[in-house]
Design a protein around this motif. Sequence first.
Motif, short mmCIF file in Angstrom:
data_model
loop_
_atom_site.label_atom_id
_atom_site.label_comp_id
_atom_site.label_asym_id
_atom_site.label_seq_id
_atom_site.Cartn_x
_atom_site.Cartn_y
_atom_site.Cartn_z
N THR A 137 0.84 -1.19 0.00
CA THR A 137 0.00 0.00 0.00
C THR A 137 0.87 1.25 0.00
N VAL A 138 0.54 2.18 -0.89
CA VAL A 138 1.25 3.46 -0.97
C VAL A 138 0.26 4.57 -0.66
N ALA A 139 0.53 5.34 0.38
CA ALA A 139 -0.29 6.51 0.71
C ALA A 139 0.27 7.73 -0.01
N ARG A 221 -1.32 11.13 10.94
CA ARG A 221 -1.95 10.49 12.10
C ARG A 221 -2.99 9.48 11.65
N ARG A 222 -3.77 9.83 10.62
CA ARG A 222 -4.77 8.87 10.11
C ARG A 222 -4.09 7.61 9.61
N ILE A 223 -2.98 7.78 8.91
CA ILE A 223 -2.27 6.61 8.40
C ILE A 223 -1.76 5.76 9.56
N ALA A 224 -1.20 6.40 10.58
CA ALA A 224 -0.64 5.67 11.71
C ALA A 224 -1.71 4.96 12.53
N GLU A 225 -2.87 5.57 12.66
CA GLU A 225 -3.89 5.05 13.57
C GLU A 225 -4.90 4.14 12.91
N ARG A 226 -5.21 4.39 11.62
CA ARG A 226 -6.33 3.67 11.00
C ARG A 226 -5.93 2.66 9.95
N GLY A 227 -4.72 2.70 9.50
CA GLY A 227 -4.34 1.76 8.46
C GLY A 227 -2.91 1.99 8.03
N ARG A 228 -2.06 1.05 8.30
CA ARG A 228 -0.64 1.23 8.01
C ARG A 228 -0.39 1.23 6.51
N ALA A 229 0.48 2.11 6.08
CA ALA A 229 0.95 2.14 4.69
C ALA A 229 2.38 1.65 4.66
N ASP A 230 2.73 0.94 3.59
CA ASP A 230 4.11 0.51 3.43
C ASP A 230 5.00 1.67 3.03
N VAL A 231 4.49 2.51 2.12
CA VAL A 231 5.24 3.67 1.62
C VAL A 231 4.32 4.87 1.64
N VAL A 232 4.87 6.02 2.03
CA VAL A 232 4.13 7.28 2.01
C VAL A 232 4.86 8.23 1.07
N ASN A 233 4.15 8.77 0.08
CA ASN A 233 4.74 9.75 -0.85
C ASN A 233 4.21 11.14 -0.51
N ALA A 255 5.69 8.62 14.32
CA ALA A 255 4.56 7.78 14.76
C ALA A 255 4.16 6.74 13.74
N LEU A 256 4.60 6.89 12.49
CA LEU A 256 4.30 5.88 11.46
C LEU A 256 4.98 4.55 11.77
N GLY A 257 6.07 4.60 12.51
CA GLY A 257 6.78 3.38 12.86
C GLY A 257 7.90 3.05 11.89
N ARG A 258 8.71 2.11 12.28
CA ARG A 258 9.91 1.79 11.53
C ARG A 258 9.65 0.95 10.29
N ARG A 259 8.44 0.45 10.11
CA ARG A 259 8.16 -0.40 8.95
C ARG A 259 7.60 0.38 7.77
N THR A 260 7.37 1.67 7.96
CA THR A 260 6.85 2.52 6.89
C THR A 260 7.97 3.39 6.34
N VAL A 261 8.08 3.45 5.02
CA VAL A 261 9.08 4.29 4.35
C VAL A 261 8.40 5.56 3.87
N VAL A 262 8.98 6.70 4.19
CA VAL A 262 8.44 7.99 3.77
C VAL A 262 9.37 8.59 2.72
N GLY A 353 7.50 4.50 -5.92
CA GLY A 353 6.97 3.37 -6.68
C GLY A 353 7.97 2.24 -6.84
N ARG A 354 9.23 2.58 -7.05
CA ARG A 354 10.25 1.54 -7.17
C ARG A 354 10.38 0.75 -5.87
N ILE A 355 10.30 1.44 -4.75
CA ILE A 355 10.37 0.75 -3.45
C ILE A 355 9.16 -0.15 -3.27
N ALA A 356 7.97 0.36 -3.60
CA ALA A 356 6.76 -0.45 -3.47
C ALA A 356 6.81 -1.66 -4.40
N GLY A 357 7.26 -1.44 -5.64
CA GLY A 357 7.35 -2.54 -6.59
C GLY A 357 8.34 -3.60 -6.14
N ARG A 358 9.46 -3.17 -5.58
CA ARG A 358 10.47 -4.11 -5.11
C ARG A 358 9.96 -4.91 -3.92
#
Length: 402
Positions: A137-139, A221-233, A255-262, A353-358
């Motif tokens: 998922t990419v936000a 905050r919405r991303i962190a609280e309601r649904g984790r994204a793998d990548v945020v653009n 607050a997104l956490g260490r598993r989300t790439v911004v 997108g390259r990170i998400a695709g990989r």
Amino acid sequence: MFDQRARLDRVLARHPDAQVVEPLPGRPALVRRDEILVAGHDAGAAESLVRRWFDARRDEGGVARLRLRAPSKVDVCELAALLRTDGRFRALSASPNHLVLGQPMWWSGPADLPRPAAPLPAPRAAPARAAARRDVTVAILDTGLSPHPWYAETGWYREQRAEVAEVLDADLDYDLDAQAGHGTFIAGVVLAQAPAARLRAHRVIGGDGVGDELDVIRALRRIAERGRADVVNISLGCHTYDDRPSPVLARAVAALGRRTVVVACAGNAATDRPFWPAAMKPVIGVAALDGGDRAWFSNHGWWVDACAQGVDVASTFVSFDGTRPRVRGIDPDLFQGYATWSGTSFAAPVVAGRIAGRAAADGVDAVTAADRVLDPASHRVLPDLGVVVKSEKDTDGQRSMA
């Protein structure tokens, strides 16, 4: 080139609560007048400290917005600096509410306006390649998302809320707003690199390209609280009044956490001045290339992590016909779902997108995928521009020639 001062004047006219501040000579920033943002746990202490000028307080999503009485004429930059260093028991997390601007919109060096383009084939995963091994998922924090043939029938698009739809002509002048379509364009750039990705749109700037720090914090905050994204653009940002990261925005990113790439664009002011949030340490800041060199408008510097093509990028766009007359039989503002555009805004989603695709192809988390995409040992690195990230199309071309 645009008349930069005229563009700034239009921003200030459309947002009368905005003002230009320049505590550091020659390094301006835009802020909301009479507003201070404070981390939620510091709100009570901050309210007590500013009680002489205090008007109202609103708490939401871990952050409080303190409004000050306009007649007090408080310098919000001085006040934020004071709160950071002179709390009763400890420094407080406080910041003026900076305006954020989508890039290419910035008064000291925008790239260009979108231009109509011919239809592009929808991206498809190459049949020779293994199917995606995990969902990604990419936000996208931007102007929103308009329907488009590339994704209108997907489940993830049908799940989008109505409030994230793009507003194309907010001022009702029958012309496309300066950055309307920005989010839809970025969505196409991401999908060109990661066709199987699920996109989540968060509208944080208007079609004029303007929002503020609080809008971005709310979305994070919405991303962190309601649904984790793998990548945020985040293809927008700002210069801050002190050239330091806003501690309130930094908390929202953390607050997104260490598993989300911004991933964020480096900005289009052709300067090495830090542009936020791209310059934050946890964020991948992306500059723009024109062929193999830095695009003339692209920011650059020690804080930039990666670079990708950002000139004459072709992608999905909105459908709109403006008022400009035909020139030699060509309608310059008749958009039929596709456009070309230039800016660091459109280099950033190449990297996202390259990170998400990989991550999808390799079945790994986004952080591991980012390490592979940005591995300096296996990719070219440019001074003050970081690791060169080629688009999926360019990479496929290299494979076919090998």
